[in-house]
Design a protein around this motif. Structure first.
Motif, mmCIF file in Angstrom:
data_model
loop_
_atom_site.group_PDB
_atom_site.id
_atom_site.type_symbol
_atom_site.label_atom_id
_atom_site.label_comp_id
_atom_site.label_asym_id
_atom_site.label_seq_id
_atom_site.Cartn_x
_atom_site.Cartn_y
_atom_site.Cartn_z
ATOM 1 N N GLU A 142 0.832 -1.207 0.000
ATOM 2 C CA GLU A 142 0.000 0.000 0.000
ATOM 3 C C GLU A 142 0.865 1.256 0.000
ATOM 4 O O GLU A 142 0.574 2.231 -0.701
ATOM 5 C CB GLU A 142 -0.955 0.007 1.198
ATOM 6 C CG GLU A 142 -1.862 1.215 1.244
ATOM 7 C CD GLU A 142 -2.726 1.405 -0.006
ATOM 8 O OE1 GLU A 142 -2.937 2.572 -0.405
ATOM 9 O OE2 GLU A 142 -3.175 0.398 -0.595
ATOM 10 N N VAL A 143 1.955 1.249 0.767
ATOM 11 C CA VAL A 143 2.885 2.393 0.756
ATOM 12 C C VAL A 143 3.536 2.518 -0.621
ATOM 13 O O VAL A 143 3.684 3.639 -1.142
ATOM 14 C CB VAL A 143 3.952 2.267 1.867
ATOM 15 C CG1 VAL A 143 4.974 3.394 1.771
ATOM 16 C CG2 VAL A 143 3.302 2.259 3.244
ATOM 17 N N VAL A 144 3.893 1.406 -1.234
ATOM 18 C CA VAL A 144 4.471 1.444 -2.583
ATOM 19 C C VAL A 144 3.473 2.061 -3.556
ATOM 20 O O VAL A 144 3.823 2.950 -4.344
ATOM 21 C CB VAL A 144 4.880 0.023 -3.054
ATOM 22 C CG1 VAL A 144 5.246 0.023 -4.532
ATOM 23 C CG2 VAL A 144 6.026 -0.509 -2.215
ATOM 24 N N ARG A 145 2.223 1.617 -3.495
ATOM 25 C CA ARG A 145 1.196 2.185 -4.388
ATOM 26 C C ARG A 145 1.024 3.682 -4.144
ATOM 27 O O ARG A 145 0.901 4.465 -5.089
ATOM 28 C CB ARG A 145 -0.121 1.431 -4.212
ATOM 29 C CG ARG A 145 -0.078 0.007 -4.758
ATOM 30 C CD ARG A 145 -1.448 -0.652 -4.764
ATOM 31 N NE ARG A 145 -1.924 -1.005 -3.441
ATOM 32 C CZ ARG A 145 -1.685 -2.161 -2.822
ATOM 33 N NH1 ARG A 145 -0.954 -3.094 -3.408
ATOM 34 N NH2 ARG A 145 -2.185 -2.396 -1.621
ATOM 35 N N GLU A 146 1.029 4.084 -2.888
ATOM 36 C CA GLU A 146 0.908 5.508 -2.546
ATOM 37 C C GLU A 146 2.077 6.312 -3.122
ATOM 38 O O GLU A 146 1.894 7.398 -3.681
ATOM 39 C CB GLU A 146 0.844 5.674 -1.028
ATOM 40 C CG GLU A 146 0.688 7.107 -0.580
ATOM 41 C CD GLU A 146 0.698 7.278 0.934
ATOM 42 O OE1 GLU A 146 0.763 8.430 1.382
ATOM 43 O OE2 GLU A 146 0.652 6.259 1.667
#
Length: 113
Positions: free
Chosen positions: A29-33
């Motif tokens: 999720e942090v990567v996507r953000e």
């Protein structure tokens, strides 16, 4: 903008097998953000099943590493950010997701890279 290395060694992450799927999803999720924000450059974990080799200028290689890099493993992210404070903020997001502290280092500027 500066590229920052945000990383942690494998031994810093104390997560049970049962927690691993949730930690993995939080990290992704942090990567996507970061991708949506346009700051993601690259990330991944060192495959510790593949032994490192030291390659000479003539192409010969031998098992092992430089002595001071013997313990390079774990997870790495490279983000391109306007400030060091931004790097620290992203490192905090990654730390929360991975449940372990993150190290932040800045790459020197190289106009060719």
């Amino acid at each position: 903008m500066t590229k920052y290395l945000i990383s942690f060694p494998s031994g810093a992450m104390h997560v049970s097998d049962a927690e691993l799927p949730a930690v993995s999803e939080a990290a992704h999720e942090v990567v996507r953000e970061a991708k949506v924000a346009g700051v993601w450059v690259f990330g991944g974990g060192i495959d510790e099943r593949v032994a490192p080799v030291l390659v000479s200028e003539d192409g010969t290689f031998s098992p092992g590493t430089y002595p001071q890099t013997n313990q390079i493993e774990g997870g790495y992210s490279i983000l391109e950010l306007p400030t060091y404070a931004d790097a620290v903020d992203w490192a905090a997001k990654i730390a929360r997701a991975c449940r372990c502290a993150q190290e932040v280092r800045a790459f020197q500027d190289d106009p060719e890279s």
